[in-house]
Design a protein around this motif. Structure first.
Motif, short mmCIF file in Angstrom:
data_model
loop_
_atom_site.label_atom_id
_atom_site.label_comp_id
_atom_site.label_asym_id
_atom_site.label_seq_id
_atom_site.Cartn_x
_atom_site.Cartn_y
_atom_site.Cartn_z
N HIS A 88 47.30 32.92 34.52
CA HIS A 88 47.15 34.33 34.87
C HIS A 88 46.42 34.66 35.99
CE1 HIS A 88 48.98 35.09 30.89
NE2 HIS A 88 48.19 34.40 30.40
N ALA A 89 46.04 33.82 36.68
CA ALA A 89 45.23 34.39 38.00
C ALA A 89 46.28 34.64 38.94
CB ALA A 89 44.53 33.02 38.66
N GLN A 90 45.91 36.04 40.00
CA GLN A 90 46.63 36.12 40.84
C GLN A 90 46.12 35.66 42.21
OE1 GLN A 90 46.63 40.62 41.82
NE2 GLN A 90 48.42 40.42 43.12
N LEU A 91 46.97 34.84 42.94
CA LEU A 91 46.47 34.14 43.95
C LEU A 91 47.12 34.93 45.34
CD1 LEU A 91 48.13 30.76 42.93
CD2 LEU A 91 45.85 31.64 42.90
N ILE A 92 46.14 35.15 46.34
CA ILE A 92 46.08 35.99 47.56
C ILE A 92 45.73 35.12 48.89
CG2 ILE A 92 45.34 37.78 48.78
CD1 ILE A 92 45.44 39.72 46.37
#
Lengths: 288, 288, 288
Positions: C45-49
């Motif tokens: 569920h992590a959002q990668l930027i």
């Protein structure tokens, strides 16, 4: 086909709205990452997609064409955050436009000229409401302080009308776009884009070419490069067509690019380098 | 270890399936962004991860190696969308493969050779069903019109069998892969990859080297570069090992790369530039 | 403003935690993609930027500045995964720091010096617990085997204290940072960054300049480049200010960069190229 829905978030309900980014920021630094940090803070559910950050610095026309080549493929409700902004900090207005099925956020400097030409404009507003900006707006990075927050608030469901006063569509800035000129059997045009492979894309839309595949078979069609001693007669449906003809390996040919404009390519080669030409080169297509 | 589950979406249930992208599209234009727009439209919950877009244009072998270096690290059910496709528009088949714990979508041109060699093939299909393509399929950008929609429909839960007829695994295209040749105490091999730091990766897997750290301590091991006057004897467990030996600063050394193949590096330097060698260079490792 | 919450996941509850990536891995290969595959496996569920992957190889100081220019814009609870790690495999400790509103994971080599200087350190730990690493930790790609898993487990809700023993903040490595030296009316400083447009950023913070816009209007302010025959007196609030003065088109001017440090720019031009200077160049600003 288009339903008049008023916010991106309504439209996508269960699904995260897409924010697509097109800039001239490059990827050598943290500019793009910072835009995304700002958006994630305001609209944590937005899905961020990079369209391109390799628009040449300050080159509004290239940004306009890149957007033209791509926006139709994005989901309904996508918010395009487009920043090619040599006038940052000056009088040019920051705007948001609801056009066709999509939203466009960026400076009012012509970047959206082709969108305005092709799509129904539902509404356009000036981004003047300080509630939808960062607390401090710098004079040199309004992508971070003003445009990204606006795109994020749109993605979070804020109505376009909340951002500032409406602007009449006819008052929006438009670039003068070089249209191909049809003179009898000749189409006078130019190269408007070079892609990653060195393929050259012209401003001649497929709609000006003989239809139903006849462009590929009709004799006499040829492309002149007036500034060079080059005439291109070969046409191909795809890059690897007639690959057996080894002696024609480095020969340029005409094809219909996936952007739906006439292109010039060399199979497994870089047409721009081999021909020594680039964006702005005048070309003439003779149809008989 | 592998459970025979039939779709990516079943496997990931509450979690978005990953679509990982490997192409030769570069990042100078909007090609990659357009792929993602197409996927977001069909599979809005898919998580998009860029593997690389810097495969040299049309270089299938490099694409194959890059995939080899990375696919095992991805979640079960990941869909790898791989497009290095010089034959776009020609007779080469578009395919999807379910191999090991993952799915692979791309042209049948050898890109998946190492996957086919290493993993159990559960199923492979030709992507012929027009229901899972864009309405118009161009002859020059099938990544957009055909491969991205297939990957997205897989991510959205469509069964592999819906895409078209099954293909027998032995009928899939395979590149001829240069295997290292063991001749007595010599391993004749070649450089197959240069990484971002200029480290050179060979096709000698760690499994051919003395085990339990003996590769680093056993005397007599040396690498010959037959085309150069260079012999490398120094070996290091990591780049900064013996950093005090200042006079050896620019010396190349052998190490076991994180890809699990033998590598050649220079500490804080670019081995490829310093040695003047690149992919394809023949090497010979002598183990005694 | 800061609430002492112990894990990133608690803080973000319904929202995916952000993992922001800063490395010197470049984008020519699959290093960054592999990091993301590892994270997606542990913390789907992590959002990668991507913050940046273009830190020059092994250049810890540039990585430190890039982080300084960006971290404040990210959501509370963001986990910064920062890998510029020339000492990979050696004795340098892998660490995680909870500082201000954010988490920082990377090697203890000075990369976080400015964070340590500016933010309250809540806790710092050595990443020694094998439960939060990949089963096999290589000596050359600990980004993949050790740092990415740690960032992912943090994003998945593991407490900082689970990763290993606490480290006293004063024991963490710090780079010697060149501070500007105020000598009477002179500020002796240097160029610490060149951005994508060729704008040059100095280490003179806006707080050392005359306030309330007086920097732009006060007479007598000028910048000396001691190694060149160049004095810059012109100052602008934004790049396109006084654009009518065509004869001054290529002239460099001073401005306050969006990073909040003094910058040198040329309108629609590349100041670094035009002036022929780069990072490390000494400068002197005279305020009277």
């Amino acid at each position: 086909m288009y339903q008049d829905v008023s916010t991106a978030s309504q439209r996508s309900s269960a699904v995260s709205p897409v924010v697509a980014l097109l800039t001239d920021f490059g990827t050598s630094g943290v500019f793009v990452g910072v835009l995304k940090g700002v958006i994630a803070r305001i609209a944590p559910h937005a899905q961020l997609i990079d369209l391109t950050h390799a628009v040449p610095p300050q080159d509004i026309a290239t940004g306009m064409w890149e957007l033209e080549f791509s926006y139709r493929y994005f989901p309904v409700g996508t918010i395009f955050l487009c920043i090619v902004d040599p006038g940052v900090g000056s009088g040019r207005a920051p705007i948001a436009i609801h056009a066709g099925d999509w939203y466009f956020v960026g400076p009012d400097n012509g970047l959206f000229s082709l969108i305005l030409q092709q799509q129904t404009i539902h509404a356009a507003t000036a981004l003047s409401n300080p509630a939808y900006r960062l607390p401090h707006v710098s004079s040199t990075f309004q992508g971070r302080d003003l445009f990204a927050p606006a795109a994020a608030h749109l993605a979070a469901g804020v109505h376009l009308k909340e951002f500032g006063p409406f602007i009449e569509p006819q008052q929006l800035q438009r670039l003068e776009i070089e249209q191909p000129l049809v003179v009898g059997k000749d189409i006078q045009a130019e190269v408007i884009h070079e892609d990653h492979y060195g393929n050259l894309i012209s401003n001649i839309p497929a709609s000006l070419l003989p239809a139903n595949g006849q462009f590929f078979t009709q004799p006499g069609i040829r492309l002149f490069l007036p500034k060079r001693q080059v005439i291109i007669e070969q046409r191909r449906r795809f890059f690897a067509e007639s690959p057996a003809v080894e002696q024609r390996k480095d020969e340029p040919f005409l094809y219909i690019d996936s952007t739906n404009y006439l292109g010039i390519a060399v199979q497994n080669g870089n047409a721009a380098q081999i021909l020594g030409i680039s964006v702005g080169e005048p070309i003439t297509l003779r149809l008989a």
